[in-house]
Design a protein around this motif. Structure first.
Motif, mmCIF file in Angstrom:
data_model
loop_
_atom_site.group_PDB
_atom_site.id
_atom_site.type_symbol
_atom_site.label_atom_id
_atom_site.label_comp_id
_atom_site.label_asym_id
_atom_site.label_seq_id
_atom_site.Cartn_x
_atom_site.Cartn_y
_atom_site.Cartn_z
ATOM 1 N N ALA A 52 0.787 -1.205 0.104
ATOM 2 C CA ALA A 52 0.006 -0.029 -0.103
ATOM 3 C C ALA A 52 1.004 1.396 0.112
ATOM 4 O O ALA A 52 0.562 2.349 -0.571
ATOM 5 N N ASP A 53 1.738 1.321 0.495
ATOM 6 C CA ASP A 53 2.766 2.552 0.726
ATOM 7 C C ASP A 53 4.165 2.055 1.222
ATOM 8 O O ASP A 53 4.195 1.017 2.026
ATOM 9 N N ILE A 54 5.181 2.831 0.954
ATOM 10 C CA ILE A 54 6.674 2.603 1.324
ATOM 11 C C ILE A 54 7.425 3.959 1.602
ATOM 12 O O ILE A 54 7.162 4.929 0.922
ATOM 13 N N ASN A 55 8.016 3.906 2.779
ATOM 14 C CA ASN A 55 8.515 5.085 3.379
ATOM 15 C C ASN A 55 10.018 4.529 3.387
ATOM 16 O O ASN A 55 10.401 3.450 3.885
ATOM 17 N N THR A 56 11.092 5.442 3.139
ATOM 18 C CA THR A 56 12.306 4.990 2.918
ATOM 19 C C THR A 56 13.199 6.104 3.766
ATOM 20 O O THR A 56 12.859 7.184 3.831
ATOM 21 N N SER A 57 14.150 5.565 4.442
ATOM 22 C CA SER A 57 15.182 6.475 5.076
ATOM 23 C C SER A 57 16.538 5.771 5.171
ATOM 24 O O SER A 57 16.507 4.812 4.863
ATOM 25 N N ILE A 58 17.675 6.863 5.289
ATOM 26 C CA ILE A 58 18.919 6.568 4.992
ATOM 27 C C ILE A 58 19.411 6.558 6.528
ATOM 28 O O ILE A 58 19.166 7.781 7.144
ATOM 29 N N THR A 59 19.774 5.519 7.155
ATOM 30 C CA THR A 59 20.452 5.544 8.598
ATOM 31 C C THR A 59 21.762 6.266 8.575
ATOM 32 O O THR A 59 22.520 6.622 7.593
ATOM 33 N N PRO A 60 22.384 6.743 9.681
ATOM 34 C CA PRO A 60 23.533 7.428 9.940
ATOM 35 C C PRO A 60 24.672 6.535 9.463
ATOM 36 O O PRO A 60 25.814 7.099 8.958
ATOM 37 N N TYR A 67 10.194 1.168 5.194
ATOM 38 C CA TYR A 67 9.055 0.696 6.134
ATOM 39 C C TYR A 67 7.758 0.543 4.890
ATOM 40 O O TYR A 67 7.236 1.513 4.439
ATOM 41 N N ILE A 68 7.293 -0.806 4.949
ATOM 42 C CA ILE A 68 6.613 -1.070 3.835
ATOM 43 C C ILE A 68 5.092 -1.576 4.543
ATOM 44 O O ILE A 68 5.020 -2.287 5.312
ATOM 45 N N THR A 69 4.058 -0.936 4.133
ATOM 46 C CA THR A 69 2.781 -0.907 4.664
ATOM 47 C C THR A 69 1.984 -1.729 3.349
ATOM 48 O O THR A 69 2.023 -1.452 2.442
ATOM 49 N N LEU A 70 1.622 -3.134 4.125
ATOM 50 C CA LEU A 70 0.845 -4.054 3.113
ATOM 51 C C LEU A 70 -0.575 -3.417 2.980
ATOM 52 O O LEU A 70 -1.099 -3.017 3.869
ATOM 53 N N LYS A 71 -1.254 -3.895 2.005
ATOM 54 C CA LYS A 71 -2.666 -3.585 1.924
ATOM 55 C C LYS A 71 -3.422 -4.456 2.928
ATOM 56 O O LYS A 71 -2.842 -5.328 3.370
#
Length: 86
Positions: A52-60, A67-71
């Motif tokens: 449903a949605d994907i958020n990404t981030s780069i760690t230090p 971060y993957i949100t499933l339907k």
């Protein structure tokens, strides 16, 4: 990009367990050059689950987290169980 190259490892912590249970989300380290479209295709191929949605981030440390949100019709707990983390 191959699905096994995109998805590196699942992240297992108390926070991610809470995300699995309450928000139907999974958290993975992914290839730094992978796009959200690459991540979406890899999840579909590896786990037969729609994203449903994907958020990404780069760690230090320079690693990329997704971060993957499933339907709603897919259960993150079942995917996590198939990985042996839940």
């Amino acid at each position: 990009m191959d699905a096994f190259d995109v998805i590196k490892t699942p992240i297992v912590s108390e926070k991610t367990m809470k995300l699995i249970e309450e928000e139907n989300r999974l958290v993975f380290y992914v290839e730094r050059k992978a796009t959200k479209a690459d991540i979406r295709a890899a999840i579909k191929e590896l786990f037969d689950a729609e994203v449903a949605d994907i958020n990404t981030s780069i760690t230090p440390k320079g690693k990329k987290k997704a971060y993957i949100t499933l339907k709603a019709e897919y259960n993150a707990g079942e995917v996590a169980a198939s990985l042996g983390i839940y």
